[in-house]
Scaffold this motif. Structure first.
Motif, PDB file in Angstrom:
ATOM      1  N   VAL A  29      10.820   6.624   0.216  1.00  0.00           N
ATOM      2  CA  VAL A  29      10.999   7.240  -1.101  1.00  0.00           C
ATOM      3  C   VAL A  29      11.770   6.306  -2.020  1.00  0.00           C
ATOM      4  O   VAL A  29      11.460   6.166  -3.194  1.00  0.00           O
ATOM      5  N   ARG A  30      12.765   5.642  -1.423  1.00  0.00           N
ATOM      6  CA  ARG A  30      13.570   4.727  -2.242  1.00  0.00           C
ATOM      7  C   ARG A  30      12.789   3.491  -2.622  1.00  0.00           C
ATOM      8  O   ARG A  30      13.043   2.882  -3.661  1.00  0.00           O
ATOM      9  N   ALA A  31      11.823   3.070  -1.790  1.00  0.00           N
ATOM     10  CA  ALA A  31      11.094   1.840  -2.072  1.00  0.00           C
ATOM     11  C   ALA A  31       9.911   2.077  -3.001  1.00  0.00           C
ATOM     12  O   ALA A  31       9.477   1.174  -3.693  1.00  0.00           O
ATOM     13  N   CYS A  32       9.387   3.299  -3.007  1.00  0.00           N
ATOM     14  CA  CYS A  32       8.136   3.573  -3.726  1.00  0.00           C
ATOM     15  C   CYS A  32       8.297   3.328  -5.227  1.00  0.00           C
ATOM     16  O   CYS A  32       9.080   4.017  -5.880  1.00  0.00           O
ATOM     17  N   PRO A  33       7.566   2.371  -5.807  1.00  0.00           N
ATOM     18  CA  PRO A  33       7.742   2.119  -7.244  1.00  0.00           C
ATOM     19  C   PRO A  33       7.312   3.280  -8.151  1.00  0.00           C
ATOM     20  O   PRO A  33       8.024   3.584  -9.092  1.00  0.00           O
ATOM     21  N   PRO A  34       6.174   3.937  -7.927  1.00  0.00           N
ATOM     22  CA  PRO A  34       5.792   4.975  -8.896  1.00  0.00           C
ATOM     23  C   PRO A  34       6.249   6.382  -8.524  1.00  0.00           C
ATOM     24  O   PRO A  34       5.753   7.333  -9.109  1.00  0.00           O
ATOM     25  N   ASN A  35       7.138   6.544  -7.563  1.00  0.00           N
ATOM     26  CA  ASN A  35       7.601   7.862  -7.123  1.00  0.00           C
ATOM     27  C   ASN A  35       6.467   8.732  -6.588  1.00  0.00           C
ATOM     28  O   ASN A  35       6.442   9.936  -6.816  1.00  0.00           O
ATOM     29  N   ASP A  87       8.152  11.536  -2.319  1.00  0.00           N
ATOM     30  CA  ASP A  87       9.329  12.241  -2.795  1.00  0.00           C
ATOM     31  C   ASP A  87       9.971  12.960  -1.622  1.00  0.00           C
ATOM     32  O   ASP A  87       9.268  13.403  -0.709  1.00  0.00           O
ATOM     33  N   ARG A 126      -0.228   9.747  -7.856  1.00  0.00           N
ATOM     34  CA  ARG A 126       0.680   8.748  -8.415  1.00  0.00           C
ATOM     35  C   ARG A 126       0.656   7.444  -7.645  1.00  0.00           C
ATOM     36  O   ARG A 126       1.266   6.468  -8.073  1.00  0.00           O
ATOM     37  N   TRP A 157       1.638  -0.329  -0.705  1.00  0.00           N
ATOM     38  CA  TRP A 157       2.027  -0.394   0.713  1.00  0.00           C
ATOM     39  C   TRP A 157       3.446  -0.893   0.916  1.00  0.00           C
ATOM     40  O   TRP A 157       3.773  -1.475   1.942  1.00  0.00           O
ATOM     41  N   ARG A 158       4.312  -0.680  -0.061  1.00  0.00           N
ATOM     42  CA  ARG A 158       5.712  -1.029   0.148  1.00  0.00           C
ATOM     43  C   ARG A 158       6.293  -0.137   1.239  1.00  0.00           C
ATOM     44  O   ARG A 158       7.110  -0.569   2.046  1.00  0.00           O
ATOM     45  N   ASP A 162       5.540  -1.430   4.655  1.00  0.00           N
ATOM     46  CA  ASP A 162       6.425  -2.544   5.025  1.00  0.00           C
ATOM     47  C   ASP A 162       7.817  -2.049   5.402  1.00  0.00           C
ATOM     48  O   ASP A 162       8.464  -2.604   6.273  1.00  0.00           O
TER      49      ASP A 162
END
Lengths: 528, 170
Positions: free
Chosen positions: B53-59, B62, B78, B83-84, B87
């Motif tokens: 959740v913290r890494a996801c760029p477009p939220n 959640d 969204r 694929w962050r 990783d």
């Protein structure tokens, strides 16, 4: 070194404090000398004006500031001239009389930060007419989630006498993005143009400054533009790495270089297709786009996605290039080179293509210099500028390439510049793949201190992208984006003058405009 | 004469390359092995730590606190398929797939969620982290077993108490 000394001397003479570090010369100048200094840098030192940045530094030191960014292309230097302004009544002198290219970004700074400029024209540029008068969204005391109630305040419309008005846009079959040109015509001849854009401004700078982290912004930056997104994310990543003084592995820089050039080939092929389509030569459009498909395939092979590759992060890249992939890229590019040469040779022999392109939309070298146009538009008007050579970044200092320059300044010259650039790009990719060093592809740990400045120019297919980053706590404190179309659109006024109305879509398309880059689109509103 | 007829040569090129568009969906689409598509969260492995959740760029991902449950919510609408999360996941619970045909007429198809039960604090009986996460912490760092069952605020107050006792205070 000699160049840096010249700048330091100049700033000292006007009572400025200078910090010179590597390729960045930062000066703080008293507000009354700003115009004089800027005009000397531009006219005497021959530096190119890139953009200006307004900043709300009240949480840090209680002041507003305005920064003008120049690049000295001969010396490979970034020059930033900063002035502090009064926090209660921020008024700065406008430099747009000396440097016409500065007009737009001064208007933008006034819209978004409420910094007044003495002597710049009235009217809004970025914000819509319904936005309340006294709310400036980029100020730090305005919350990101703030949604104002619309206030109707339509701009005063002055109807010129004895000319007809032909509206072009916001929705027009020839232009694929929302922008509005008002063409004033006398008979068939265009006499003047008014542009109103920024219909899709969504304030991604605010978004990045208020709720994203350094790594997340890389992906946001990629979405500024659908076609040259990787240039934007590379530019942002390089700016942050510069600010944090990170030593990025060489291999990562080489991979970035390869993907940047893949994107350039793809963008230029797309543009050629569009221009053939606008000329009515749809066969050429079909064939250039058929060739483009190969590049898209290569992009997916190298990065995992056909567009918006998403492999850039701060400190390197996420995907390695294996030997097998290398072989495939080289094979495909050789094939592409052959097919492209054949198709473009045939397309340029079509009489209507040559006839309609040559002599239309001429931009003289003098105007090009004055307006600081970027990329192929500048190179077609005889300006020998290219950030890849002048301000080398990523892996461009390891490769040899030619920069095509034409002096005619018409649409044909702009097309020829792009055709030559495709060939050079293929050449660059082959060189990069041959000499790619071994090693890691990204940094494991790094730290970005607060309050550092990073400025980066990356040569996108359309010209130089400028990203200005001031680091903050976990995210950029200020992030300013300047897309190349931003400085090319004002040149359209010169190009369109005295041209027949039928050529207007062609001339507008000839600068390869990217309105969403300019407007910085991104719809990311979470419903409250 | 040759110059006049040159534009016609495109017919020869067209004849050579023939048709290049694929008859999708009858034929398979043009995808490489590297294509990034939809992600799948393995509910058996997920610990509900919220790193994705913290890494996801477009939220798109959640983390929602619902009383005694913690839910990891994935909204495909969204997702930018970067694929962050794949990783970053510390337990490799997220797998990337090559699926891309996601059009649907039911919005619920676009939501995937993993529901976790909360563990309760041994002192104040308030829920704080997922049961799986505490188990994972114990497995990876056995010395933490003593205080892993306390919620962060109890842990803090206990720590302060210990310190003050050592200093010879109250």
């Amino acid at each position: 070194m000699r160049y840096i000394d010249n700048y330091v001397k100049l700033f000292e003479r006007y009572g400025g404090k200078t910090i010179a570090e590597k390729d960045l010369v930062q000066a703080i100048i008293p507000v009354e000398n700003l115009v004089e200094v800027s005009s000397r840098i531009f006219n005497e030192m021959g530096a190119m004006y890139r953009t200006c940045i307004g900043m709300d530094e009240r949480p840090l030191n209680g002041l507003f500031s305005i920064i003008h960014v120049f690049t000295d292309n001969r010396a490979g230097l970034y020059i930033s001239v900063k002035t502090y302004l009064d926090p209660d009544k921020p008024i700065a002198p406008s430099i747009s009389k000396e440097i016409p290219a500065a007009e737009w970004c001064e208007l933008e700074t006034r819209d978004l930060l409420g910094i007044e400029f003495e002597g710049v024209r009235e009217g809004r540029l970025v914000l819509p007419d319904w936005w309340p008068r006294d709310i400036y969204p980029l100020r730090k005391d305005v919350e990101y989630s703030f949604r104002p109630t619309p206030q109707v305040h339509y701009a005063k419309f002055v109807k010129p006498v004895e000319t007809g008005i032909v509206p072009l846009g916001p929705y027009h079959p020839a232009l694929h993005e929302p922008e509005y040109f008002e063409l004033y015509v006398e008979g068939e001849k265009i006499v003047d143009v008014r542009y109103r854009g920024f219909h899709v401004h969504r304030g991604i700078e605010k978004l990045a400054e208020s709720r994203m982290s350094y790594q997340q912004v890389c992906f946001l930056a990629e979405r500024i533009c659908g076609i040259c997104g990787f240039e934007h994310s590379t530019c942002y990543a390089l700016a942050v790495e510069k600010a944090g003084k990170l030593e990025v592995p060489e291999r990562a820089q080489f991979i970035r270089g390869v993907v940047l050039e893949i994107e350039r080939i793809h963008s230029h092929l797309l543009w050629l297709g569009v221009i053939f389509h606008l000329l009515g030569y749809d066969t050429g459009f079909m064939h250039t786009w058929r060739i483009r498909e190969k590049v898209m395939y290569l992009a997916e092979l190298l990065t995992g996605s056909r567009k918006t590759y998403g492999i850039n992060i701060i400190g390197g890249v996420r995907k390695d290039v294996s030997e097998e992939k290398k072989q495939k890229v080289i094979e495909n590019l050789a094939e592409l080179d052959k097919e492209f040469a054949q198709v473009i040779d045939i397309a340029l022999s079509v009489p209507q293509v040559k006839k309609r392109l040559s002599g239309t939309g001429v931009l003289s070298k003098k105007d090009a210099l004055k307006l600081c146009v970027e990329g192929p538009v500048a190179r077609a008007s005889g300006l020998n500028v290219d950030a890849r050579r002048d301000l080398p970044y990523a892996s461009y200092k390891y490769v040899y390439f030619k920069i095509p320059v034409y002096t005619e300044g018409d649409c044909l010259a702009r097309a020829l510049v792009r055709i030559d650039e495709i060939r050079e790009s293929i050449n660059i990719i082959q060189q990069l793949l041959d000499t790619m060093p071994k090693g890691p592809i990204s940094l494991d740990t790094y730290e970005i201190p607060e309050g550092r400045v990073g400025i980066q120019v990356v040569e996108a297919p359309r010209g130089g992208n400028v990203h200005y980053v001031v680091t903050g706590r976990g995210r950029p404190y200020r992030w300013r984006i300047r897309a190349p179309t931003y400085s090319n659109i004002p040149a359209l006024r010169v190009m369109l003058k005295d041209q027949p109305l039928a050529d207007a879509p062609l001339i507008i398309a000839s600068i390869d405009p990217c309105f969403s880059c300019t407007d910085r689109i991104l719809v990311l509103s979470k419903k409250p | 004469m040759e110059k006049v007829l040159k534009p016609v040569k495109i017919i020869i090129v067209a004849g050579r390359v023939k048709r290049i568009t694929r008859k999708y969906p009858e034929e398979p689409p043009l995808l490489t092995s590297e294509f990034r598509g939809l992600i799948r969260i393995d509910p058996a492995k997920c610990t509900g730590c919220g790193a994705c959740v913290r890494a996801c760029p477009p939220n798109a991902l959640d983390i929602v606190d619902m009383g005694d449950k913690i839910v990891i919510k994935y909204f495909i609408g969204r997702c930018i398929y970067c694929w962050r999360c794949v990783d970053i996941c510390p337990v490799k619970a997220i797998k990337g797939t090559r699926e891309f045909e996601l059009a649907t007429d039911n919005i619920d198809d676009l939501y995937h969620s993993v529901i976790h039960s909360k563990t309760r604090c041994v002192t104040c009986n308030r829920g704080f982290a997922t049961i799986r996460l505490t188990r994972w912490v114990i497995e990876n760092s056995p010395i933490s077993e003593e205080y892993v069952h306390k919620c962060p605020s109890c842990r803090r107050s206990d720590f302060v108490k210990t310190l003050s006792r050592r200093k010879g205070g109250v």
